[in-house]
Design a protein around this motif. Structure first.
Motif, PDB file in Angstrom:
ATOM      1  N   ALA A  29      -9.220   2.131  -8.157  1.00  0.00           N
ATOM      2  CA  ALA A  29      -8.968   3.529  -7.779  1.00  0.00           C
ATOM      3  C   ALA A  29      -9.215   3.826  -6.299  1.00  0.00           C
ATOM      4  O   ALA A  29      -8.678   4.782  -5.759  1.00  0.00           O
ATOM      5  CB  ALA A  29      -9.824   4.452  -8.630  1.00  0.00           C
ATOM      6  N   TYR A  30     -10.041   3.028  -5.632  1.00  0.00           N
ATOM      7  CA  TYR A  30     -10.515   3.417  -4.292  1.00  0.00           C
ATOM      8  C   TYR A  30      -9.841   2.604  -3.186  1.00  0.00           C
ATOM      9  O   TYR A  30      -9.267   1.549  -3.449  1.00  0.00           O
ATOM     10  CB  TYR A  30     -12.045   3.304  -4.254  1.00  0.00           C
ATOM     11  N   SER A  31      -9.957   3.114  -1.949  1.00  0.00           N
ATOM     12  CA  SER A  31      -9.202   2.530  -0.834  1.00  0.00           C
ATOM     13  C   SER A  31      -9.451   1.037  -0.649  1.00  0.00           C
ATOM     14  O   SER A  31     -10.539   0.534  -0.917  1.00  0.00           O
ATOM     15  CB  SER A  31      -9.488   3.263   0.479  1.00  0.00           C
ATOM     16  N   PRO A 139     -22.912  -0.253  -8.067  1.00  0.00           N
ATOM     17  CA  PRO A 139     -23.258   1.137  -7.764  1.00  0.00           C
ATOM     18  C   PRO A 139     -22.696   1.649  -6.436  1.00  0.00           C
ATOM     19  O   PRO A 139     -22.577   0.901  -5.471  1.00  0.00           O
ATOM     20  CB  PRO A 139     -24.788   1.099  -7.676  1.00  0.00           C
ATOM     21  N   TRP A 140     -22.380   2.942  -6.420  1.00  0.00           N
ATOM     22  CA  TRP A 140     -22.134   3.649  -5.169  1.00  0.00           C
ATOM     23  C   TRP A 140     -23.487   3.976  -4.545  1.00  0.00           C
ATOM     24  O   TRP A 140     -24.478   4.092  -5.265  1.00  0.00           O
ATOM     25  CB  TRP A 140     -21.403   4.972  -5.439  1.00  0.00           C
ATOM     26  N   PRO A 141     -23.511   4.182  -3.236  1.00  0.00           N
ATOM     27  CA  PRO A 141     -24.765   4.679  -2.640  1.00  0.00           C
ATOM     28  C   PRO A 141     -25.103   6.060  -3.225  1.00  0.00           C
ATOM     29  O   PRO A 141     -24.267   6.696  -3.873  1.00  0.00           O
ATOM     30  CB  PRO A 141     -24.434   4.769  -1.150  1.00  0.00           C
ATOM     31  N   GLY A 142     -26.324   6.541  -2.943  1.00  0.00           N
ATOM     32  CA  GLY A 142     -26.804   7.808  -3.502  1.00  0.00           C
ATOM     33  C   GLY A 142     -25.887   8.986  -3.197  1.00  0.00           C
ATOM     34  O   GLY A 142     -25.220   9.040  -2.168  1.00  0.00           O
ATOM     35  N   GLN A 143     -25.893   9.932  -4.130  1.00  0.00           N
ATOM     36  CA  GLN A 143     -24.983  11.070  -4.037  1.00  0.00           C
ATOM     37  C   GLN A 143     -25.625  12.268  -3.332  1.00  0.00           C
ATOM     38  O   GLN A 143     -26.788  12.603  -3.569  1.00  0.00           O
ATOM     39  CB  GLN A 143     -24.541  11.475  -5.449  1.00  0.00           C
ATOM     40  N   GLY A 144     -24.834  12.898  -2.464  1.00  0.00           N
ATOM     41  CA  GLY A 144     -25.273  14.096  -1.753  1.00  0.00           C
ATOM     42  C   GLY A 144     -24.122  15.085  -1.656  1.00  0.00           C
ATOM     43  O   GLY A 144     -23.115  14.945  -2.350  1.00  0.00           O
ATOM     44  N   LEU A 162     -15.689  23.260  -5.068  1.00  0.00           N
ATOM     45  CA  LEU A 162     -16.132  21.909  -4.721  1.00  0.00           C
ATOM     46  C   LEU A 162     -15.447  20.877  -5.591  1.00  0.00           C
ATOM     47  O   LEU A 162     -15.321  21.052  -6.807  1.00  0.00           O
ATOM     48  CB  LEU A 162     -17.652  21.790  -4.868  1.00  0.00           C
ATOM     49  N   ARG A 163     -15.042  19.812  -4.944  1.00  0.00           N
ATOM     50  CA  ARG A 163     -14.357  18.738  -5.673  1.00  0.00           C
ATOM     51  C   ARG A 163     -15.370  17.953  -6.526  1.00  0.00           C
ATOM     52  O   ARG A 163     -16.427  17.564  -6.056  1.00  0.00           O
ATOM     53  CB  ARG A 163     -13.684  17.822  -4.646  1.00  0.00           C
ATOM     54  N   SER A 164     -15.003  17.734  -7.800  1.00  0.00           N
ATOM     55  CA  SER A 164     -15.839  16.923  -8.699  1.00  0.00           C
ATOM     56  C   SER A 164     -15.090  15.621  -9.002  1.00  0.00           C
ATOM     57  O   SER A 164     -13.874  15.553  -8.839  1.00  0.00           O
ATOM     58  CB  SER A 164     -16.101  17.677  -9.997  1.00  0.00           C
ATOM     59  N   ILE A 201     -19.219  16.549  -3.802  1.00  0.00           N
ATOM     60  CA  ILE A 201     -20.425  15.739  -4.028  1.00  0.00           C
ATOM     61  C   ILE A 201     -19.998  14.281  -3.982  1.00  0.00           C
ATOM     62  O   ILE A 201     -19.021  13.910  -4.632  1.00  0.00           O
ATOM     63  CB  ILE A 201     -21.019  16.003  -5.432  1.00  0.00           C
ATOM     64  N   SER A 202     -20.686  13.460  -3.210  1.00  0.00           N
ATOM     65  CA  SER A 202     -20.358  12.039  -3.179  1.00  0.00           C
ATOM     66  C   SER A 202     -21.378  11.303  -2.318  1.00  0.00           C
ATOM     67  O   SER A 202     -22.352  11.895  -1.841  1.00  0.00           O
ATOM     68  CB  SER A 202     -18.948  11.823  -2.629  1.00  0.00           C
ATOM     69  N   SER A 203     -21.122  10.024  -2.123  1.00  0.00           N
ATOM     70  CA  SER A 203     -21.951   9.232  -1.216  1.00  0.00           C
ATOM     71  C   SER A 203     -21.379   9.316   0.193  1.00  0.00           C
ATOM     72  O   SER A 203     -20.267   9.836   0.397  1.00  0.00           O
ATOM     73  CB  SER A 203     -21.928   7.766  -1.664  1.00  0.00           C
ATOM     74  N   GLY A 204     -22.100   8.751   1.158  1.00  0.00           N
ATOM     75  CA  GLY A 204     -21.565   8.638   2.508  1.00  0.00           C
ATOM     76  C   GLY A 204     -20.303   7.794   2.530  1.00  0.00           C
ATOM     77  O   GLY A 204     -19.433   7.959   3.392  1.00  0.00           O
ATOM     78  N   SER A 205     -20.186   6.904   1.566  1.00  0.00           N
ATOM     79  CA  SER A 205     -19.075   5.965   1.522  1.00  0.00           C
ATOM     80  C   SER A 205     -17.722   6.671   1.425  1.00  0.00           C
ATOM     81  O   SER A 205     -16.806   6.393   2.207  1.00  0.00           O
ATOM     82  CB  SER A 205     -19.285   5.040   0.316  1.00  0.00           C
ATOM     83  N   THR A 206     -17.595   7.579   0.481  1.00  0.00           N
ATOM     84  CA  THR A 206     -16.299   8.229   0.275  1.00  0.00           C
ATOM     85  C   THR A 206     -15.985   9.210   1.411  1.00  0.00           C
ATOM     86  O   THR A 206     -14.831   9.343   1.816  1.00  0.00           O
ATOM     87  CB  THR A 206     -16.266   8.889  -1.123  1.00  0.00           C
ATOM     88  N   GLY A 207     -17.008   9.837   1.967  1.00  0.00           N
ATOM     89  CA  GLY A 207     -16.781  10.701   3.136  1.00  0.00           C
ATOM     90  C   GLY A 207     -16.254   9.897   4.314  1.00  0.00           C
ATOM     91  O   GLY A 207     -15.352  10.333   5.041  1.00  0.00           O
TER      92      GLY A 207
HETATM   93  N1  PCA Z   1     -17.648   7.951  -4.382  1.00  0.00           N
HETATM   94  C1  PCA Z   1     -16.758   8.183  -5.482  1.00  0.00           C
HETATM   95  C2  PCA Z   1     -17.636   8.319  -6.678  1.00  0.00           C
HETATM   96  C3  PCA Z   1     -19.008   8.298  -6.201  1.00  0.00           C
HETATM   97  C4  PCA Z   1     -18.922   8.015  -4.763  1.00  0.00           C
HETATM   98  O1  PCA Z   1     -19.877   7.839  -4.026  1.00  0.00           O
HETATM   99  C5  PCA Z   1     -15.942   9.414  -5.321  1.00  0.00           C
HETATM  100  O2  PCA Z   1     -16.331  10.310  -4.584  1.00  0.00           O
HETATM  101  O3  PCA Z   1     -14.903   9.502  -5.976  1.00  0.00           O
END
Ligand code: PCA
Length: 322
Positions: A29-31, A139-144, A162-164, A201-207
């Motif tokens: 699903a992800y880039s 795991p994804w990094p912690g969510q913020g 807010l996007r879920s 809401i997400s990790s730094g990764s998706t931002g």
């Molecule tokens: N990224 C994914 C799920 C959790 C995360 O950190 C997302 O935002 O879709």
């Protein structure tokens, strides 16, 4: 003579098919540049190596083959033999899959590893019942929280869209007085650009992946939970493999899980640095906001235990006993 020719032709066809690799398309699903997807490629390489080329996996990242929301069904029904998805997205069908989205239950990589150890048995049982076999989780990094303004408490969240990414994030958003909008990461930039969502809401990764600094200004670190992606195989396909091939796949999966988890941890602060370098203010959530989130987390944990019955209790008891 004709008969003989046919016999020879079909024998060689049989031989050819036995020697041929199983070609598996694997939707993710992800880039493509995200560490989860990069580990999909690492996994596919290892699978080729450990199955002596019998299973040849092609990765399709970024929702290009099936959108994130369609991957589970595609694998369940055998449209794709294998695929990757954030596991907790299944929680709208069965609450057990929310085990890794309970705010403040497991907030570190160490705690997350224990929680998966505790959850594995019951979760795999539920997956098998819906025709899926989990090969590995990561795991994804912690969510913020991402916003386009300063937010110090739920008061500031009220009225925002807010996007879920699953039922749990929708519940957190609603509990804060916001309106959740379910959107795949692949469509997130578009949603922020067009005002469909004011934050997420997400990790730094998706931002970082979605370059959200073009639309948003604040990231509040909470690290309230670490949801997991997992790679699933269609159970019928899995059961049809010989024991050596299964063992090769599992060895590849175990090694990939370890490497992917280490990469997630290694990158978690780096992502924060990238957000800050691109102009975002990356800060800890205020004590007030955090306390509000902790109260929401306590409610969600209690509700989860109630809705999952014995299996949820078994996970919680095993985790708490570690
Ligand atoms: N990224 C994914 C799920 C959790 C995360 O950190 C997302 O935002 O879709």
């Amino acid at each position: 003579m004709k008969k003989l020719l046919i016999a020879v032709a079909s024998a060689s066809a049989l031989f050819a098919s036995a020697a041929q690799a199983e070609k598996w398309d694997m939707p993710m699903a992800y880039s493509a540049t995200n560490f989860h997807s990069e580990h999909g490629v690492i996994f596919a390489d290892k699978v080729r190596e450990y199955t002596d080329g019998k299973v040849d996996i092609t990765i399709h990242p970024g929702g290009s083959l099936f959108g994130g929301g369609d991957i589970k069904r595609a694998v369940q029904t055998g449209q794709a033999p294998i695929g990757e998805r954030i596991m907790s997205a299944h929680a709208n069908e069965d609450a057990i899959y929310n085990w890794d989205n309970l705010p403040f239950l497991a907030t570190t990589y160490e705690a997350g590893a224990k929680l998966w150890e505790a959850a594995k048995g019951p979760v795999n049982k539920h997956l098998n019942e819906i025709n899926l076999v989990a090969l590995y989780t990561c795991p994804w990094p912690g969510q913020g929280f991402y916003f386009k303004k300063e937010v110090n408490s739920a008061k500031d969240v009220a009225g925002t869209k807010l996007r879920s990414y699953n039922a749990a994030t929708a519940q957190v958003i609603e509990s804060l007085g916001g309106t959740p909008v379910q959107i795949e990461a692949a469509e997130l930039t578009q949603a922020l650009a067009t005002g469909v969502a004011d934050g997420f809401i997400s990790s730094g990764s998706t931002g970082y992946d979605r370059k959200v600094w073009e639309h948003l200004s604040h990231y509040y670190k909470v690290s309230a939970w670490q949801p997991r992606n997992y790679v699933m195989v269609n159970k019928g396909v899995w059961d049809g493999l010989d024991a050596d091939t299964q063992a090769g796949l599992q060895k590849a999966a175990d090694e990939t899980a370890a490497s992917c988890t280490a990469k997630s941890e290694e990158l978690s602060d780096w992502y924060y640095e990238q957000l800050a370098e691109n102009g975002m203010s990356v800060i800890d959530a205020s004590d007030e906001f955090r306390a509000e989130l902790e109260a929401i987390g306590a409610t969600m944990q209690a509700e989860w235990l109630e809705s999952t019955g014995e299996d949820g209790k078994a996970i919680m008891d095993a985790y708490k006993g570690m």
